[in-house]
Design an enzyme around this catalytic site. Structure first.
Site, PDB file in Angstrom:
ATOM      1  N   HIS A 167       6.185   8.236   5.605  1.00 46.73           N
ATOM      2  CA  HIS A 167       5.899   9.430   6.407  1.00 46.73           C
ATOM      3  C   HIS A 167       4.564  10.054   6.004  1.00 46.73           C
ATOM      4  O   HIS A 167       3.831  10.554   6.843  1.00 46.73           O
ATOM      5  CB  HIS A 167       7.032  10.463   6.250  1.00 46.73           C
ATOM      6  CG  HIS A 167       8.295  10.046   6.934  1.00 46.73           C
ATOM      7  ND1 HIS A 167       9.057  10.899   7.692  1.00 46.73           N
ATOM      8  CD2 HIS A 167       8.930   8.847   6.989  1.00 46.73           C
ATOM      9  CE1 HIS A 167      10.099  10.251   8.188  1.00 46.73           C
ATOM     10  NE2 HIS A 167      10.048   9.005   7.762  1.00 46.73           N
TER      11      HIS A 167
ATOM     12  N   ASP B 223       6.683  17.232   9.933  1.00 46.88           N
ATOM     13  CA  ASP B 223       7.449  15.998  10.114  1.00 46.88           C
ATOM     14  C   ASP B 223       8.657  16.302  11.005  1.00 46.88           C
ATOM     15  O   ASP B 223       9.369  17.288  10.779  1.00 46.88           O
ATOM     16  CB  ASP B 223       7.909  15.521   8.720  1.00 46.88           C
ATOM     17  CG  ASP B 223       8.380  14.083   8.725  1.00 46.88           C
ATOM     18  OD1 ASP B 223       9.121  13.706   9.643  1.00 46.88           O
ATOM     19  OD2 ASP B 223       8.002  13.350   7.796  1.00 46.88           O
TER      20      ASP B 223
ATOM     21  N   HIS C 202      18.694  10.634  23.306  1.00 46.87           N
ATOM     22  CA  HIS C 202      19.882  10.419  24.142  1.00 46.87           C
ATOM     23  C   HIS C 202      21.154  10.664  23.336  1.00 46.87           C
ATOM     24  O   HIS C 202      22.127  11.211  23.853  1.00 46.87           O
ATOM     25  CB  HIS C 202      19.886   8.995  24.716  1.00 46.87           C
ATOM     26  CG  HIS C 202      18.780   8.748  25.690  1.00 46.87           C
ATOM     27  ND1 HIS C 202      18.609   9.500  26.829  1.00 46.87           N
ATOM     28  CD2 HIS C 202      17.767   7.846  25.691  1.00 46.87           C
ATOM     29  CE1 HIS C 202      17.541   9.062  27.491  1.00 46.87           C
ATOM     30  NE2 HIS C 202      17.013   8.060  26.813  1.00 46.87           N
TER      31      HIS C 202
ATOM     32  N   CYS D 167       1.325  -5.500  -2.767  1.00 48.10           N
ATOM     33  CA  CYS D 167       0.011  -6.008  -2.378  1.00 48.10           C
ATOM     34  C   CYS D 167      -0.696  -5.000  -1.485  1.00 48.10           C
ATOM     35  O   CYS D 167      -0.054  -4.081  -0.983  1.00 48.10           O
ATOM     36  CB  CYS D 167       0.166  -7.340  -1.643  1.00 48.10           C
ATOM     37  SG  CYS D 167       0.656  -7.137   0.070  1.00 48.10           S
TER      38      CYS D 167
ATOM     39  N   GLN E 219      -1.302  -4.388   1.684  1.00 48.03           N
ATOM     40  CA  GLN E 219      -0.793  -5.073   2.880  1.00 48.03           C
ATOM     41  C   GLN E 219      -1.803  -5.163   4.026  1.00 48.03           C
ATOM     42  O   GLN E 219      -1.858  -6.172   4.721  1.00 48.03           O
ATOM     43  CB  GLN E 219       0.500  -4.396   3.354  1.00 48.03           C
ATOM     44  CG  GLN E 219       1.099  -5.054   4.592  1.00 48.03           C
ATOM     45  CD  GLN E 219       2.560  -4.730   4.783  1.00 48.03           C
ATOM     46  OE1 GLN E 219       3.382  -4.994   3.912  1.00 48.03           O
ATOM     47  NE2 GLN E 219       2.904  -4.173   5.923  1.00 48.03           N
TER      48      GLN E 219
ATOM     49  N   ASN F 177       5.884   1.161  10.177  1.00 46.06           N
ATOM     50  CA  ASN F 177       4.486   1.035   9.731  1.00 46.06           C
ATOM     51  C   ASN F 177       4.073  -0.428   9.687  1.00 46.06           C
ATOM     52  O   ASN F 177       3.001  -0.792  10.166  1.00 46.06           O
ATOM     53  CB  ASN F 177       4.298   1.689   8.357  1.00 46.06           C
ATOM     54  CG  ASN F 177       4.426   3.198   8.440  1.00 46.06           C
ATOM     55  OD1 ASN F 177       3.671   3.851   9.148  1.00 46.06           O
ATOM     56  ND2 ASN F 177       5.399   3.751   7.753  1.00 46.06           N
TER      57      ASN F 177
ATOM     58  N   GLU G 207       1.203  -2.204  11.902  1.00 47.64           N
ATOM     59  CA  GLU G 207       0.097  -2.874  11.204  1.00 47.64           C
ATOM     60  C   GLU G 207      -0.069  -4.298  11.728  1.00 47.64           C
ATOM     61  O   GLU G 207      -1.190  -4.743  12.016  1.00 47.64           O
ATOM     62  CB  GLU G 207       0.358  -2.863   9.691  1.00 47.64           C
ATOM     63  CG  GLU G 207       0.201  -1.458   9.091  1.00 47.64           C
ATOM     64  CD  GLU G 207       0.857  -1.291   7.729  1.00 47.64           C
ATOM     65  OE1 GLU G 207       1.244  -2.309   7.114  1.00 47.64           O
ATOM     66  OE2 GLU G 207       0.980  -0.137   7.270  1.00 47.64           O
TER      67      GLU G 207
ATOM     68  N   GLN H 246      14.882  -0.428  12.338  1.00 50.04           N
ATOM     69  CA  GLN H 246      14.307  -1.783  12.299  1.00 50.04           C
ATOM     70  C   GLN H 246      14.885  -2.737  13.354  1.00 50.04           C
ATOM     71  O   GLN H 246      14.117  -3.509  13.953  1.00 50.04           O
ATOM     72  CB  GLN H 246      14.424  -2.352  10.877  1.00 50.04           C
ATOM     73  CG  GLN H 246      13.605  -1.546   9.877  1.00 50.04           C
ATOM     74  CD  GLN H 246      14.110  -1.646   8.450  1.00 50.04           C
ATOM     75  OE1 GLN H 246      14.886  -2.545   8.127  1.00 50.04           O
ATOM     76  NE2 GLN H 246      13.683  -0.727   7.592  1.00 50.04           N
TER      77      GLN H 246
HETATM   78  N1  UDP Z   1       3.118  -1.995   1.865  1.00 46.21           N
HETATM   79  C1  UDP Z   1       2.072  -2.254   1.005  1.00 46.21           C
HETATM   80  N2  UDP Z   1       2.175  -3.286   0.122  1.00 46.21           N
HETATM   81  C2  UDP Z   1       3.274  -4.080   0.059  1.00 46.21           C
HETATM   82  C3  UDP Z   1       4.328  -3.825   0.946  1.00 46.21           C
HETATM   83  C4  UDP Z   1       4.213  -2.769   1.847  1.00 46.21           C
HETATM   84  O1  UDP Z   1       1.052  -1.569   1.010  1.00 46.21           O
HETATM   85  O2  UDP Z   1       3.297  -4.975  -0.777  1.00 46.21           O
HETATM   86  C5  UDP Z   1       2.995  -0.855   2.791  1.00 46.21           C
HETATM   87  C6  UDP Z   1       2.800  -1.296   4.210  1.00 46.21           C
HETATM   88  O3  UDP Z   1       1.434  -1.507   4.492  1.00 46.21           O
HETATM   89  C7  UDP Z   1       3.415  -0.154   5.005  1.00 46.21           C
HETATM   90  C8  UDP Z   1       4.453   0.442   4.064  1.00 46.21           C
HETATM   91  O4  UDP Z   1       4.199  -0.120   2.781  1.00 46.21           O
HETATM   92  O5  UDP Z   1       2.439   0.812   5.324  1.00 46.21           O
HETATM   93  C9  UDP Z   1       5.870   0.090   4.462  1.00 46.21           C
HETATM   94  O6  UDP Z   1       6.219   0.917   5.497  1.00 46.21           O
HETATM   95  P1  UDP Z   1       7.298   0.479   6.578  1.00 46.21           P
HETATM   96  O7  UDP Z   1       7.440   1.601   7.548  1.00 46.21           O
HETATM   97  O8  UDP Z   1       6.945  -0.826   7.158  1.00 46.21           O
HETATM   98  O9  UDP Z   1       8.622   0.254   5.739  1.00 46.21           O
HETATM   99  P2  UDP Z   1       9.442   1.123   4.659  1.00 46.21           P
HETATM  100  O10 UDP Z   1       8.819   0.866   3.351  1.00 46.21           O
HETATM  101  O11 UDP Z   1       9.350   2.573   5.084  1.00 46.21           O
HETATM  102  O12 UDP Z   1      10.810   0.537   4.774  1.00 46.21           O
END
Ligand code: UDP
Length: 450
Positions: free
Chosen positions: A17, A108, A141, A327, A329, A348, A352, A369
């Site tokens: 967030h 938020d 809804h 990593c 990402q 996210n 991406e 998801q």
């Molecule tokens: N991410 C990252 N490195 C990793 C894995 C994930 O930087 O090794 C980042 C990714 O780029 C994204 C976030 O973590 O911005 C994950 O957000 P997402 O909404 O996909 O999933 P959540 O972690 O909230 O389940």
């Protein structure tokens, strides 16, 4: 000297967030607003990595002064709301008598009570929805009572959306007892949203045009995404190269150096986000599925998950794979060696991949998801979804088949083509004159004259 319009932005303190709302803040600041991102104390330790650039920061109490507790757990949520409603009011009061009285609060959407807090102190406000518009519409809804919970029919038809099967709706609709407080939070996002004059959504018009149009014809919904650092999209904000908050330390050099040695499109990138925890049996299936696909793979296994890796897996796959605890990402997805993204379909990650043009192997876990996976496969046509067997497990054979389909199959080529199209449209949305760009400008222009 003309005073800049001052906007406060308050995300719920988890990375999924904070990052989008901070990115939105940078866009507002780049167009001349003074923006203060309000964080709360439970995040203060991770905040050390956050440095003030174009956006200012303020920290208020959320009742967890020690930091480190970033999870959304049921017991926490109520306490959080009570404490933050109070400390946010105090902050606005302080700011009201400062040199830069705030004109607006972007909060938020999971904190709908923030609208009343702000308005009582003479500051208007608007929610920011960090999830997809389709998911927002579904929760709306549900708030209206037009979806039964738990869902008892095999599918549900909702306006401006494809028919959703029982495995396509957010997980709360199948298992309403699993996270009662979280279910309440997602439904309550709609308790007062009609009162807001702006409703910001982290998506882009063309990606979800049907449901965005449906919502925008009823409420002042404004798409402002994707909230991905500018240097990966329109490249207009030179300093905006990465997310500023990294919950875990990325093994950046190891990943990028390894990818540099691989051929174009030859690597599967696998990651299940910052929260998902797979069972030990499931981890083993993912591990052997990746190995059996015979592709190169870069797999993010967070430190807390490492012990679930099968014995000998790392030794047996040194030639083909690299397993890291975290990593960068965006840099990884933008690397030409990446051929597909095996993902939990967090919003996210989904945005991406769409914005960087990477086809997906969808392995949704919970919350929104499954719905994101449905759109990835059937609407945007940029991926395949891994089937779960009768025991609720995704087998290694299924994983191998799905990975091969995206990496080597004819449909994979089609998905790659479609991904490139969504990438172009993402760039167009945030670039000068694009839909998200115009929405942000319109907001700031109205605010300046209010
Ligand atoms: N991410 C990252 N490195 C990793 C894995 C994930 O930087 O090794 C980042 C990714 O780029 C994204 C976030 O973590 O911005 C994950 O957000 P997402 O909404 O996909 O999933 P959540 O972690 O909230 O389940």
């Amino acid at each position: 000297m003309e005073r800049k319009t001052h906007i406060l932005v308050i995300p719920y303190p988890i990375p999924g967030h904070i990052n989008p709302m901070l990115q939105f803040s940078k866009r507002l600041a780049s167009k001349g607003a003074r923006v203060t991102l309000v964080t709360t104390t439970s995040l203060s330790k991770s905040m050390e990595s956050l440095q003030e650039g174009s956006v200012y920061f303020e920290t208020i109490s959320d009742g967890y002064e020690e930091g480190g507790n970033l999870k959304i757990v049921d017991a926490r949520l109520e306490h959080f709301s009570l404490v933050v409603a109070q400390s946010l009011a105090e902050l606005i009061e302080r700011q009201n008598s400062s040199q830069h009285p705030p004109k607006f609060l972007v909060y938020d959407s999971v904190m709908p009570w923030a609208l009343n807090v702000a308005r009582q102190l003479g500051v208007d406000g608007a929610p920011f929805f960090t999830q997809s518009c389709a998911v927002n519409a579904i929760y709306h809804h549900a708030h209206q009572g037009s979806i039964e919970m738990p869902l008892k029919t095999p599918s549900v038809s909702l306006p401006s959306m494809p028919s959703l099967g029982i495995n396509d709706v957010p997980s709360f609709f199948n298992d309403t007892a699993s996270y009662p407080a979280l279910l309440k939070v997602v439904i309550n996002q709609f308790s007062n949203f009609q009162e807001a004059n702006w409703i910001f959504c982290n998506t882009y018009d063309k990606l979800e045009h049907e449901v965005v149009n449906w919502m925008a014809s009823r409420w002042p919904v404004k798409t402002v995404g994707p909230t991905i650092p500018s240097m990966f999209l329109d490249k207009r904000l030179e300093d905006d190269k990465e997310y500023d908050l990294n919950l875990f330390k990325p093994n950046a050099d190891a990943c990028m150096n390894w990818l540099d040695t691989k051929e174009i499109g030859s690597v599967v990138y696998a990651s299940f986000g910052s929260l998902a925890a797979l069972g030990e049996e499931q981890m083993a299936e993912v591990a052997w599925g990746l190995k059996n696909s015979n592709c190169y793979f870069l797999w993010v296994v967070r430190a807390s998950e490492e012990k679930k890796l099968p014995i000998n897996f790392l030794q047996e796959t040194t030639e083909k794979g690299l397993v890291v605890t975290w990593c960068p990402q965006l840099d990884v997805l933008a690397h030409k060696a990446i051929g597909c993204f095996m993902t939990h379909c967090g919003w996210n990650s989904t945005l991406e991949a769409l914005s960087l043009g990477v086809p997906m192997v969808a392995m949704p876990q919970w919350t929104d998801q499954p719905t994101n996976a449905k759109f990835i496969v059937d609407v945007w046509k940029v991926g395949v979804r891994i089937k779960v067997d009768e025991k609720g497990i995704v087998t290694r054979e299924e994983i191998e088949m799905c990975v091969r389909e995206v990496m080597e199959g004819e449909r994979g080529k089609e998905m790659k083509k479609n991904s490139m199209r969504w990438k172009e449209l993402a760039i167009e949305a945030v670039d000068a004159g694009g839909s998200s760009d115009k929405n942000i400008e319109e907001f700031l222009a109205k605010l300046a004259h209010s």
